[in-house]
Design an enzyme around this catalytic site. Structure first.
Site, mmCIF file in Angstrom:
data_model
loop_
_atom_site.group_PDB
_atom_site.id
_atom_site.type_symbol
_atom_site.label_atom_id
_atom_site.label_comp_id
_atom_site.label_asym_id
_atom_site.label_seq_id
_atom_site.Cartn_x
_atom_site.Cartn_y
_atom_site.Cartn_z
ATOM 1 N N GLY A 104 62.801 60.757 48.315
ATOM 2 C CA GLY A 104 63.607 61.083 47.140
ATOM 3 C C GLY A 104 63.732 59.920 46.164
ATOM 4 N N GLU A 107 60.673 60.049 44.192
ATOM 5 C CA GLU A 107 60.739 61.236 43.328
ATOM 6 C C GLU A 107 61.611 60.983 42.102
ATOM 7 O OE1 GLU A 107 61.784 63.719 46.762
ATOM 8 O OE2 GLU A 107 60.189 65.087 46.142
ATOM 9 N N GLU A 127 58.100 61.764 54.225
ATOM 10 C CA GLU A 127 58.791 62.962 54.711
ATOM 11 C C GLU A 127 58.095 63.631 55.892
ATOM 12 O OE1 GLU A 127 58.545 62.140 51.578
ATOM 13 O OE2 GLU A 127 60.300 62.778 50.417
HETATM 14 N N1 T1G Z 1 68.786 57.613 55.578
HETATM 15 C C1 T1G Z 1 69.769 57.090 56.332
HETATM 16 N N2 T1G Z 1 69.675 55.885 56.937
HETATM 17 C C2 T1G Z 1 68.555 55.184 56.765
HETATM 18 C C3 T1G Z 1 67.476 55.679 55.998
HETATM 19 C C4 T1G Z 1 67.619 56.946 55.384
HETATM 20 N N3 T1G Z 1 66.650 57.470 54.628
HETATM 21 N N4 T1G Z 1 66.486 54.768 56.024
HETATM 22 C C5 T1G Z 1 66.932 53.754 56.769
HETATM 23 N N5 T1G Z 1 68.169 53.999 57.218
HETATM 24 C C6 T1G Z 1 69.005 53.103 58.045
HETATM 25 C C7 T1G Z 1 68.412 52.846 59.412
HETATM 26 O O1 T1G Z 1 68.826 53.828 60.331
HETATM 27 C C8 T1G Z 1 68.968 51.486 59.747
HETATM 28 O O2 T1G Z 1 70.313 51.655 60.136
HETATM 29 C C9 T1G Z 1 68.986 50.781 58.391
HETATM 30 O O3 T1G Z 1 68.976 51.835 57.418
HETATM 31 C C10 T1G Z 1 67.808 49.872 58.166
HETATM 32 O O4 T1G Z 1 66.618 50.594 58.456
HETATM 33 C C11 T1G Z 1 64.424 64.716 49.023
HETATM 34 C C12 T1G Z 1 64.328 64.785 51.820
HETATM 35 C C13 T1G Z 1 63.438 51.967 54.290
HETATM 36 C C14 T1G Z 1 61.247 51.147 55.225
HETATM 37 O O5 T1G Z 1 61.918 58.524 55.509
HETATM 38 O O6 T1G Z 1 61.231 54.017 56.509
HETATM 39 O O7 T1G Z 1 63.781 61.586 50.834
HETATM 40 O O8 T1G Z 1 70.063 51.005 62.473
HETATM 41 O O9 T1G Z 1 65.955 49.314 60.515
HETATM 42 O O10 T1G Z 1 62.698 48.025 58.960
HETATM 43 O O11 T1G Z 1 62.124 64.527 49.329
HETATM 44 O O12 T1G Z 1 64.230 52.362 57.129
HETATM 45 O O13 T1G Z 1 70.862 49.366 60.772
HETATM 46 O O14 T1G Z 1 72.303 51.304 61.445
HETATM 47 O O15 T1G Z 1 64.383 50.953 59.406
HETATM 48 O O16 T1G Z 1 63.817 47.222 56.798
HETATM 49 C C15 T1G Z 1 62.446 59.771 53.124
HETATM 50 C C16 T1G Z 1 63.111 56.059 56.127
HETATM 51 C C17 T1G Z 1 63.717 60.509 53.449
HETATM 52 C C18 T1G Z 1 62.629 56.369 54.755
HETATM 53 C C19 T1G Z 1 63.435 50.039 55.861
HETATM 54 N N6 T1G Z 1 62.647 58.382 53.410
HETATM 55 N N7 T1G Z 1 63.377 54.646 56.260
HETATM 56 O O17 T1G Z 1 62.902 49.537 57.055
HETATM 57 O O18 T1G Z 1 65.017 48.752 58.277
HETATM 58 S S1 T1G Z 1 63.536 62.230 53.234
HETATM 59 C C20 T1G Z 1 62.371 57.860 54.604
HETATM 60 C C21 T1G Z 1 62.423 53.729 56.481
HETATM 61 C C22 T1G Z 1 63.603 62.483 51.605
HETATM 62 C C23 T1G Z 1 63.329 63.944 49.672
HETATM 63 C C24 T1G Z 1 63.366 63.885 51.166
HETATM 64 C C25 T1G Z 1 62.864 52.330 56.721
HETATM 65 C C26 T1G Z 1 62.739 51.381 55.508
HETATM 66 P P1 T1G Z 1 70.936 50.780 61.272
HETATM 67 P P2 T1G Z 1 65.435 49.937 59.276
HETATM 68 P P3 T1G Z 1 63.574 48.300 57.793
#
Ligand code: T1G
Length: 687
Positions: A104, A107, A127
């Protein structure tokens, strides 16, 4: 400067409005963040600012939707509401990106007229890893910039691309130096205003789609590829369908289809399992009893004792990340052979370039004396699995290595505490249980002994992350987590054969569930001779070995293999099975596919419950992380513990009792499982 809400503020630099978002850790699109962005853009548009900059504080640009609370996406303002304001803007809007613009977040950036980034930034749609598709216009806008084929590759692989590639693809307008994003962004907008640059809305672009319009056959090969590449996964198909809509339909119709598919995906059990896994993997890194502020030691130089298959594979992990590693063997020939095997592995790896191989080989140093490890910050022992041998190695390491070095054992079943006790530094002894081949398999079990310090443990976890392994902490116990939990299911293969089931039938059931291969194919792969028979028993497996069938590596196993290692049914194996059945009271039972599956999977959940109860694993979800990365458990199913929770523990206990009566005591429900079921609780949750 005006605070819009707790996470966004609006400021001015001359004629430019600057909307700054700061919602740690990753600026995910929670309701508060969406409110801040929505109100912020409204305020900026209502002002006399001539241009608008969107920029984030902290480690990263917006990393996507808040996965911990996807249902909250249904509340207004939606991402689409924010995007409409951006799309409708009558003055330049620029997104300035650092860290990761994902999902997002990407996006939203695609609704700005312009995008710039620092070179270390990455952009992508992950995603698919969550069983989802981009749900805020990504499937419609990305193909309009990079074309449908590249867009599909990006969205189905889930892999983010680097800023340099994004620039080349036209996703970015400019790169600015690291640390100068804000200045660069303001300069960019001033220039755009001065030049009167045309405002480009991606939704209005058509040029990259025209070649594909009305030519369904251009994407047809991809459809076929997907079926094989993403077996059982729903999201890639939905992504393809949405991109086809982008090509064939007006923008808003494509958007509507994408939204429909997105909600379908968000409601699917696959996506729920994958989101569960996302947090499970991260939670597994947490050590709740480590004191706040515990330091991690830096590992600048590593050592490995033993240049066999394991030792060599382990050493490769360090060379791969640029850490010099000294490998010690007892004899020159063994050392030479070990180093030659490593070189061969590098040369055979996909896309290997000779200079890369040389760079890595240059980091590997061989030695015949443990004294060569004196400067190492960490030494991993990977010698023969024998307690006395390992103790002797640790005694000598304790003498040879600097006082603060961490000593690790790769033992897969010996007692780490006994090994640690022979040293003068049991607090700096830890288990690092790699899975074979150690340079390929993603799982690393970090074994925490009685005396292992928090600093040692956290250092080991951090090291695991650096060498790109998925780590899970295990206490000392037979088989640690993954091997122990997998074992009962592998043992039950003997019972299946005695009941008259064929290896191919059992394997098919587990394959259809989503495993890369069934238990018999797996046993053939690892070698039928590596697993000892249970005490006082013989198995069909050892009968195979006695008949000269050791698996893929020699003579075939439960299957025959051609020279490309393709399996086929084996008359010889069938004969071994029949003879064994004759001698051991084989029966012919009617067993349904469902029962094969339940017996296999609930045995694992039951063993997992024991591992949890004994405190070997800290969390049920840690066990799932171990099984997904160590035994190919399909992530779409969440792992054995999550899967049992979904089925309901009451049902699982009921089935285990039924199987116990029918097939024997190996199915006796674990006390913890019975208790959780009775209390209506789960193996993975707090509930
Ligand atoms: N939502 C909630 N919490 C998140 C999060 C997210 N998207 N991404 C990371 N966290 C939390 C994670 O649990 C951890 O928490 C802390 O942040 C640090 O993360 C509409 C529907 C960004 C590359 O899939 O790939 O958008 O353990 O340890 O190694 O189309 O996090 O510290 O409590 O991983 O520096 C698409 C997922 C969503 C990105 C950072 N986005 N995140 O990596 O730290 S779907 C993703 C990552 C979406 C739209 C659709 C990685 C990172 P805590 P981390 P990092």
């Amino acid at each position: 400067m005006t605070a819009i809400n707790a996470v966004t503020e609006l400021s001015r630099d001359g004629e430019i409005a600057i909307l700054t978002l700061n919602s740690p850790p990753v600026n995910a699109l929670s309701l508060t963040v969406r409110e801040g962005l929505f109100e912020g853009f409204k305020a900026a548009l209502a002002s006399d600012a001539r241009a608008i900059l969107l920029i984030c504080e902290g480690a990263t640009f917006i990393a996507g939707a808040d996965i911990s609370n996807l249902a909250d996406m249904l509340k207004d303002p939606s991402v689409e509401d924010i995007q409409k304001l951006m799309d409708g803007a009558d003055r330049p809007v620029l997104a300035a990106i650092h860290g990761t613009a994902l999902g997002g977040g990407f996006e939203i950036a695609l609704c700005a007229h312009f995008r710039i980034a620092v070179p270390s930034a990455r952009l992508g749609f992950p995603e698919v890893n969550l069983g989802l598709l981009p749900g805020a216009g990504g499937t419609q806008r990305l193909p309009r910039v990079v074309g449908p084929e590249k867009a599909l590759e990006m969205m189905t692989s889930g892999k983010p691309i680097r800023a340099a590639e994004a620039l080349e693809l036209g996703l970015l307008d400019e790169l600015v130096p690291e640390g100068a994003l804000r200045e660069g962004a303001i300069a960019f907008l001033r220039q755009a205003l001065a030049d009167g640059r045309r405002l480009v809305r991606i939704r209005d672009r058509d040029d990259k789609l025209e070649a594909f319009r009305g030519k369904a056959d251009l994407l047809e090969p991809l459809r076929q590829q997907f079926a094989a590449r993403f077996r059982g996964q729903a999201a890639p198909g939905w992504i393809l369908e949405s991109v086809e809509a982008a090509v064939e339909k007006p923008f808003d119709d494509g958007l509507a289809l994408e939204k429909q598919r997105f909600f379908q995906a968000a409601m699917s059990p696959q996506s729920a399992a994958r989101r569960y896994y996302f947090f499970a993997e991260r939670n597994a890194q947490k050590v709740p009893d480590a004191p706040e502020g515990t330091k991690r030691r830096e590992i600048r130089r590593a050592g490995v004792v033993g240049a066999g298959t394991m030792g060599g594979g382990i050493a490769m992990n360090f060379a791969n990340i640029g850490v010099p590693v000294t490998i010690v063997e007892m004899k020159q020939e063994a050392l030479d052979h070990g180093l030659a095997v490593i070189r061969g592995n590098y040369e055979r790896s996909r896309g290997a370039r000779p200079e890369e191989t040389e760079k890595r080989m240059a980091l590997l140093q061989g030695a015949l004396d443990i004294a060569a490890l004196a400067d190492c910050d960490l030494v991993i022992e990977a010698v023969f699995e024998n307690l006395e041998v390992k103790k002797e190695v640790f005694r000598r390491l304790d003498q040879a290595c600097k006082a603060d070095a961490i000593l690790a054992s790769n033992t897969s079943f010996l007692n780490l505490d006994e090994i640690a006790a022979v040293t003068g530094r049991p607090d700096r002894v830890v288990g690092l249980h790699f899975f074979s081949p150690a340079n390929v398999m993603p799982l690393l079990e970090v074994v925490r002994g009685k005396a292992t310090s928090a600093e040692t443990l956290l250092t080991a976890l951090e090291l695991g992350r650096r060498i790109r392994k998925t780590t899970v902490v295990s206490r000392v116990g037979p088989g640690f987590i993954a091997n122990r939990v997998a074992n009962p299911r592998l043992m039950e293969t003997n019972a299946f054969l005695l009941e008259g089931l064929s290896p191919a039938r059992v394997d098919q059931v587990l394959y259809d569930f989503g495993f890369p291969m069934g238990p018999f194919a797996m046993l053939d792969l690892v070698g039928l001779d590596v697993i000892p028979d249970p005490p006082g028993q013989t198995t069909i497996r050892s009968a195979m070995v006695a008949a000269g069938r050791r698996g893929q590596k020699g003579g075939g196993g439960f299957y025959d293999y051609d020279d490309k290692r393709n399996p086929s049914p084996s008359p010889a194996a069938r004969q071994v099975i029949e003879d064994y059945r004759q001698a051991h009271g084989g029966k012919t039972l009617e067993v349904t596919d469902e029962e094969i599956l339940e017996r296999s999977l609930y045995l694992e959940a039951n063993e997992g419950a024991k591992v949890l109860e004994e405190g070997i694993a800290l969390r049920g979800s840690d066990i799932d992380v171990a099984m997904i990365n160590g035994y190919g458990w399909p992530v779409d199913r969440g792992g054995p513990m999550y899967h049992a929770d979904q089925a309901s523990l009451e049902k699982v206990v009921g089935k285990l009792r039924e199987f116990e009566l029918k097939y024997g005591p190996q199915y006796k429900p674990a006390p913890l499982l019975e208790r959780l079921a009775a209390e209506g609780k789960t193996l993975t949750g707090k509930g």
